[in-house]
Design a protein around this motif. Structure first.
Motif, PDB file in Angstrom:
ATOM      1  N   ASP A 176     -32.240  44.043  35.309  1.00 40.30           N
ATOM      2  CA  ASP A 176     -30.783  44.227  35.336  1.00 40.30           C
ATOM      3  C   ASP A 176     -30.149  43.806  36.651  1.00 40.30           C
ATOM      4  O   ASP A 176     -29.247  44.482  37.169  1.00 40.30           O
ATOM      5  N   LEU A 177     -30.596  42.680  37.188  1.00 43.73           N
ATOM      6  CA  LEU A 177     -29.955  42.162  38.383  1.00 43.73           C
ATOM      7  C   LEU A 177     -28.605  41.556  37.997  1.00 43.73           C
ATOM      8  O   LEU A 177     -28.528  40.757  37.061  1.00 43.73           O
ATOM      9  N   PRO A 178     -27.541  41.905  38.700  1.00 46.26           N
ATOM     10  CA  PRO A 178     -26.202  41.426  38.334  1.00 46.26           C
ATOM     11  C   PRO A 178     -25.944  40.016  38.859  1.00 46.26           C
ATOM     12  O   PRO A 178     -25.090  39.784  39.710  1.00 46.26           O
ATOM     13  N   VAL A 179     -26.692  39.058  38.333  1.00 43.97           N
ATOM     14  CA  VAL A 179     -26.591  37.679  38.789  1.00 43.97           C
ATOM     15  C   VAL A 179     -26.798  36.760  37.588  1.00 43.97           C
ATOM     16  O   VAL A 179     -27.576  37.069  36.680  1.00 43.97           O
ATOM     17  N   THR A 180     -26.102  35.639  37.587  1.00 46.53           N
ATOM     18  CA  THR A 180     -26.326  34.599  36.592  1.00 46.53           C
ATOM     19  C   THR A 180     -27.355  33.621  37.127  1.00 46.53           C
ATOM     20  O   THR A 180     -27.180  33.069  38.220  1.00 46.53           O
ATOM     21  N   ILE A 181     -28.448  33.430  36.380  1.00 46.45           N
ATOM     22  CA  ILE A 181     -29.467  32.454  36.752  1.00 46.45           C
ATOM     23  C   ILE A 181     -29.166  31.167  36.004  1.00 46.45           C
ATOM     24  O   ILE A 181     -29.092  31.156  34.771  1.00 46.45           O
ATOM     25  N   GLN A 182     -29.006  30.093  36.743  1.00 46.12           N
ATOM     26  CA  GLN A 182     -28.630  28.821  36.125  1.00 46.12           C
ATOM     27  C   GLN A 182     -29.632  27.733  36.469  1.00 46.12           C
ATOM     28  O   GLN A 182     -29.987  27.551  37.631  1.00 46.12           O
ATOM     29  N   GLY A 183     -30.091  27.021  35.448  1.00 52.74           N
ATOM     30  CA  GLY A 183     -30.937  25.864  35.673  1.00 52.74           C
ATOM     31  C   GLY A 183     -30.097  24.616  35.870  1.00 52.74           C
ATOM     32  O   GLY A 183     -29.022  24.472  35.285  1.00 52.74           O
ATOM     33  N   VAL A 184     -30.599  23.718  36.705  1.00 50.74           N
ATOM     34  CA  VAL A 184     -29.925  22.450  36.973  1.00 50.74           C
ATOM     35  C   VAL A 184     -30.893  21.323  36.621  1.00 50.74           C
ATOM     36  O   VAL A 184     -32.074  21.359  36.988  1.00 50.74           O
ATOM     37  N   GLN A 185     -30.392  20.335  35.921  1.00 47.89           N
ATOM     38  CA  GLN A 185     -31.219  19.256  35.388  1.00 47.89           C
ATOM     39  C   GLN A 185     -32.037  18.571  36.473  1.00 47.89           C
ATOM     40  O   GLN A 185     -31.582  18.372  37.600  1.00 47.89           O
ATOM     41  N   THR A 186     -33.261  18.190  36.123  1.00 51.50           N
ATOM     42  CA  THR A 186     -34.168  17.516  37.042  1.00 51.50           C
ATOM     43  C   THR A 186     -33.571  16.199  37.526  1.00 51.50           C
ATOM     44  O   THR A 186     -33.049  15.408  36.734  1.00 51.50           O
ATOM     45  N   VAL A 187     -33.667  15.965  38.826  1.00 47.51           N
ATOM     46  CA  VAL A 187     -33.244  14.691  39.408  1.00 47.51           C
ATOM     47  C   VAL A 187     -34.470  13.789  39.504  1.00 47.51           C
ATOM     48  O   VAL A 187     -35.543  14.225  39.936  1.00 47.51           O
ATOM     49  N   ARG A 188     -34.308  12.531  39.111  1.00 49.82           N
ATOM     50  CA  ARG A 188     -35.441  11.616  39.017  1.00 49.82           C
ATOM     51  C   ARG A 188     -35.210  10.333  39.814  1.00 49.82           C
ATOM     52  O   ARG A 188     -34.069   9.922  40.037  1.00 49.82           O
ATOM     53  N   GLU A 189     -36.330   9.712  40.175  1.00 45.03           N
ATOM     54  CA  GLU A 189     -36.262   8.355  40.698  1.00 45.03           C
ATOM     55  C   GLU A 189     -35.887   7.409  39.558  1.00 45.03           C
ATOM     56  O   GLU A 189     -35.901   7.780  38.381  1.00 45.03           O
ATOM     57  N   ALA A 190     -35.564   6.173  39.903  1.00 44.49           N
ATOM     58  CA  ALA A 190     -35.152   5.206  38.887  1.00 44.49           C
ATOM     59  C   ALA A 190     -36.236   4.982  37.838  1.00 44.49           C
ATOM     60  O   ALA A 190     -35.932   4.672  36.678  1.00 44.49           O
ATOM     61  N   ASP A 191     -37.508   5.142  38.209  1.00 45.69           N
ATOM     62  CA  ASP A 191     -38.604   4.927  37.259  1.00 45.69           C
ATOM     63  C   ASP A 191     -39.004   6.195  36.521  1.00 45.69           C
ATOM     64  O   ASP A 191     -39.993   6.214  35.791  1.00 45.69           O
ATOM     65  N   GLY A 192     -38.235   7.271  36.693  1.00 48.17           N
ATOM     66  CA  GLY A 192     -38.467   8.485  35.927  1.00 48.17           C
ATOM     67  C   GLY A 192     -39.217   9.571  36.646  1.00 48.17           C
ATOM     68  O   GLY A 192     -39.247  10.713  36.179  1.00 48.17           O
ATOM     69  N   LEU A 193     -39.850   9.289  37.779  1.00 46.59           N
ATOM     70  CA  LEU A 193     -40.611  10.318  38.489  1.00 46.59           C
ATOM     71  C   LEU A 193     -39.687  11.435  38.957  1.00 46.59           C
ATOM     72  O   LEU A 193     -38.668  11.182  39.602  1.00 46.59           O
ATOM     73  N   ALA A 194     -40.029  12.672  38.615  1.00 51.04           N
ATOM     74  CA  ALA A 194     -39.238  13.814  39.059  1.00 51.04           C
ATOM     75  C   ALA A 194     -39.351  13.971  40.569  1.00 51.04           C
ATOM     76  O   ALA A 194     -40.455  13.901  41.135  1.00 51.04           O
ATOM     77  N   LEU A 195     -38.222  14.168  41.221  1.00 48.93           N
ATOM     78  CA  LEU A 195     -38.241  14.373  42.668  1.00 48.93           C
ATOM     79  C   LEU A 195     -38.968  15.664  42.997  1.00 48.93           C
ATOM     80  O   LEU A 195     -38.776  16.696  42.363  1.00 48.93           O
ATOM     81  N   SER A 196     -39.824  15.599  44.018  1.00 51.24           N
ATOM     82  CA  SER A 196     -40.598  16.754  44.466  1.00 51.24           C
ATOM     83  C   SER A 196     -40.934  16.575  45.937  1.00 51.24           C
ATOM     84  O   SER A 196     -41.175  15.444  46.396  1.00 51.24           O
ATOM     85  N   SER A 197     -40.971  17.674  46.658  1.00 55.46           N
ATOM     86  CA  SER A 197     -41.368  17.612  48.066  1.00 55.46           C
ATOM     87  C   SER A 197     -42.795  17.110  48.216  1.00 55.46           C
ATOM     88  O   SER A 197     -43.162  16.557  49.257  1.00 55.46           O
ATOM     89  N   ARG A 198     -43.604  17.279  47.183  1.00 57.72           N
ATOM     90  CA  ARG A 198     -44.999  16.853  47.255  1.00 57.72           C
ATOM     91  C   ARG A 198     -45.188  15.361  46.980  1.00 57.72           C
ATOM     92  O   ARG A 198     -46.290  14.838  47.152  1.00 57.72           O
ATOM     93  N   ASN A 199     -44.145  14.673  46.559  1.00 58.73           N
ATOM     94  CA  ASN A 199     -44.277  13.235  46.311  1.00 58.73           C
ATOM     95  C   ASN A 199     -44.632  12.463  47.573  1.00 58.73           C
ATOM     96  O   ASN A 199     -45.167  11.351  47.489  1.00 58.73           O
TER      97      ASN A 199
END
Length: 291
Positions: A176-199
């Protein structure tokens, strides 16, 4: 009042303690401002910038947390190698309209004697947990602390870490945390690879191969949407990923909200999720099945 004066990086105030954080957020609340939180481990990239910009569109004031959380790393994982780029992160935060960066130490977040964790089930079971059994306990604990410390109106998480988003959403509902959790669409490189700090760990050859993950998911989702048997489409995608040189942890079709296994497209909104290793780097990705 804050116990110490915050440091500043152009227009982004930086605080390191919960007391200073709460003092600043409290002042905003008294002024009638709404607050958004973007929790991160730093090493910010365009995906994080998209989160911060989305937060700024929906709230008057944005808090960015930067904390490499040790409790979500297993002993064999890359805690010491995880990139730490605070100055560059603050520059990106400034450009995205962040008002306050909360940069606590491990001692601040887990003081001597800390012994509380959160027990999880539901969307936390399976997938990542099969390979990183302590990971989501650490995530849930630190996210719960951040949500309590900041008390935001909305908190934004990237869909790239889709199981994490599901776990956090369930956590907020369940306690019951009084917060809205919102997902935001994955950002990708032009070739489709999902951006990640581990890339950044990928060699040039590995980087050229990495987009196979997204292609395999996309082709499987298209096949399922066009009437292929889900099990056959998923198996084809698995073969495609392993043939490219990945060591596959999982590639699964799950219910989009509960992450429960599904056998039929009639069982609800669907999501394809994958985790695989190439060289020393572990990549994850996911996409919806358009039905």
């Amino acid at each position: 009042m804050p116990s110490t004066a915050p440091a500043f990086s152009p227009n982004v105030a930086v605080v390191h303690t919960v007391a200073d954080l709460r003092a600043q957020v409290g002042a905003w609340r008294k002024a009638g401002k709404s607050v958004a939180l973007v929790p991160t481990m730093g090493a910010l990239h365009a995906g994080h910038v998209a989160l911060m910009e989305a937060a700024r569109r929906q709230a008057d004031m944005v808090v960015l947390s930067i904390f490499v959380n040790p409790t979500q790393f297993a002993p064999t994982e890359d805690l010491s190698r995880y990139p730490r780029t605070l100055e560059a992160d603050l520059a990106k935060a400034q450009g995205a309209g962040v008002a306050l960066a909360f940069v606590p130490s491990a001692a601040d977040m887990y003081p001597d004697g800390f012994c509380t964790t959160i027990s999880l089930a539901g969307p936390a079971l399976g997938l990542e947990t099969d390979f990183r059994p302590t990971h989501f306990a650490g995530v849930a604990t630190v996210v719960a602390k951040l949500l309590i410390q900041v008390a935001p109106d909305i908190a934004l998480f990237g869909e790239k870490d889709y199981q994490q988003l599901a776990v956090v959403s369930q956590l907020a509902r369940d306690i019951d945390l009084p917060v809205t959790i919102q997902g935001v669409q994955t950002v990708r490189e032009a070739d489709g690879l999902a951006l990640s700090s581990r890339n950044v760990y990928l060699s040039p050859t590995e980087r050229a191969t990495a987009p196979v993950l997204h292609r395999a998911l996309t082709q499987a989702a298209k096949a399922i949407a066009e009437g292929a048997q889900p099990a056959a489409a998923v198996e084809t995608a698995r073969v495609q990923v392993t043939a490219a040189g990945f060591a596959l942890d999982y590639l699964e079709l799950r219910h989009a909200r509960t992450l429960a296994p599904v056998a039929s497209v009639t069982e609800g909104p669907l999501r394809l999720l994958v985790a695989a290793r190439i060289g020393t780097t572990r990549l994850i990705d996911n996409i919806p099945v358009p039905l």
